[in-house]
Motif scaffolding. Structure first.
Motif, PDB file in Angstrom:
ATOM      1  N   VAL A   1       2.117   1.971  -3.479  1.00 30.88           N
ATOM      2  CA  VAL A   1       1.049   2.569  -4.280  1.00 30.88           C
ATOM      3  C   VAL A   1       0.866   4.037  -3.909  1.00 30.88           C
ATOM      4  CG1 VAL A   1      -1.429   2.499  -4.804  1.00 30.88           C
ATOM      5  CG2 VAL A   1      -0.111   0.368  -4.676  1.00 30.88           C
ATOM      6  N   ARG A   2       0.844   4.347  -2.604  1.00 28.29           N
ATOM      7  CA  ARG A   2       0.693   5.750  -2.177  1.00 28.29           C
ATOM      8  C   ARG A   2       1.825   6.613  -2.724  1.00 28.29           C
ATOM      9  NH1 ARG A   2      -1.563   3.398   2.520  1.00 28.29           N
ATOM     10  NH2 ARG A   2       0.456   3.128   3.489  1.00 28.29           N
ATOM     11  N   ARG A   3       3.054   6.112  -2.660  1.00 32.24           N
ATOM     12  CA  ARG A   3       4.200   6.860  -3.176  1.00 32.24           C
ATOM     13  C   ARG A   3       4.099   7.061  -4.682  1.00 32.24           C
ATOM     14  NH1 ARG A   3       9.223   3.949   0.090  1.00 32.24           N
ATOM     15  NH2 ARG A   3       8.637   4.693   2.155  1.00 32.24           N
TER      16      ARG A   3
ATOM     17  N   ALA B   1       0.831  -1.207   0.000  1.00 33.21           N
ATOM     18  CA  ALA B   1       0.000   0.000   0.000  1.00 33.21           C
ATOM     19  C   ALA B   1       0.867   1.258   0.000  1.00 33.21           C
ATOM     20  CB  ALA B   1      -0.939   0.001   1.202  1.00 33.21           C
ATOM     21  N   GLU B   2       1.990   1.218   0.689  1.00 37.53           N
ATOM     22  CA  GLU B   2       2.888   2.377   0.722  1.00 37.53           C
ATOM     23  C   GLU B   2       3.520   2.624  -0.645  1.00 37.53           C
ATOM     24  OE1 GLU B   2       4.840   5.734   2.026  1.00 37.53           O
ATOM     25  OE2 GLU B   2       3.152   4.660   2.885  1.00 37.53           O
TER      26      GLU B   2
ATOM     27  N   VAL C   1       1.360   7.228  -6.480  1.00 37.61           N
ATOM     28  CA  VAL C   1       0.323   8.228  -6.743  1.00 37.61           C
ATOM     29  C   VAL C   1       0.872   9.630  -6.466  1.00 37.61           C
ATOM     30  CG1 VAL C   1      -1.921   9.115  -5.969  1.00 37.61           C
ATOM     31  CG2 VAL C   1      -1.609   6.662  -6.362  1.00 37.61           C
ATOM     32  N   ALA C   2       1.559   9.798  -5.348  1.00 42.71           N
ATOM     33  CA  ALA C   2       2.126  11.108  -5.012  1.00 42.71           C
ATOM     34  C   ALA C   2       3.142  11.541  -6.063  1.00 42.71           C
ATOM     35  CB  ALA C   2       2.778  11.066  -3.629  1.00 42.71           C
ATOM     36  N   GLU C   3       3.970  10.609  -6.535  1.00 46.34           N
ATOM     37  CA  GLU C   3       4.968  10.929  -7.557  1.00 46.34           C
ATOM     38  C   GLU C   3       4.291  11.336  -8.859  1.00 46.34           C
ATOM     39  OE1 GLU C   3       8.255   8.542 -10.181  1.00 46.34           O
ATOM     40  OE2 GLU C   3       8.077   8.018  -8.061  1.00 46.34           O
ATOM     41  N   ARG C   4       3.242  10.633  -9.239  1.00 47.50           N
ATOM     42  CA  ARG C   4       2.511  10.946 -10.471  1.00 47.50           C
ATOM     43  C   ARG C   4       1.892  12.336 -10.394  1.00 47.50           C
ATOM     44  NH1 ARG C   4       1.272  11.747 -15.419  1.00 47.50           N
ATOM     45  NH2 ARG C   4      -0.787  11.167 -16.073  1.00 47.50           N
TER      46      ARG C   4
END
Length: 86
Positions: free
Chosen positions: A30-32, A27-28, A34-37
């Motif tokens: 994926v969160r990273r 999950a982390e 999304v934030a990078e995108r």
């Protein structure tokens, strides 16, 4: 907020491997991602606002070097209309 995202088996394995390499939960990762995108798109938007859309020739050259369709390259760059060079 909880969310369900469906991945293919291959994507799940790649995600699992990436999480293991980083020593974090999937999950982390994926969160990273999304934030990078979101950050990357913000930078692209600011560049496009300041300099305008890249010339079609540059988009086509970038697409060729990446082995992707020029329209896809334009989409990734946030250019809404790609016109082939004459």
């Amino acid at each position: 907020m909880a969310m369900t995202i469906r991945f293919t088996e291959e994507e799940t394995e790649q995600l699992r491997q990436q999480a293991a390499e980083e020593g974090v939960a999937m999950a982390e990762v994926v969160r990273r991602a999304v934030a990078e995108r979101i950050q990357r798109q913000s930078v692209l938007n600011r560049l496009r606002d300041a300099w305008g859309a890249p010339p079609a020739e540059d988009i086509e050259r970038a697409a060729a070097s990446l082995g992707i369709d020029p329209d896809r390259a334009a989409q990734l760059l946030g250019v809404t209309q790609h016109r082939a060079a004459s």
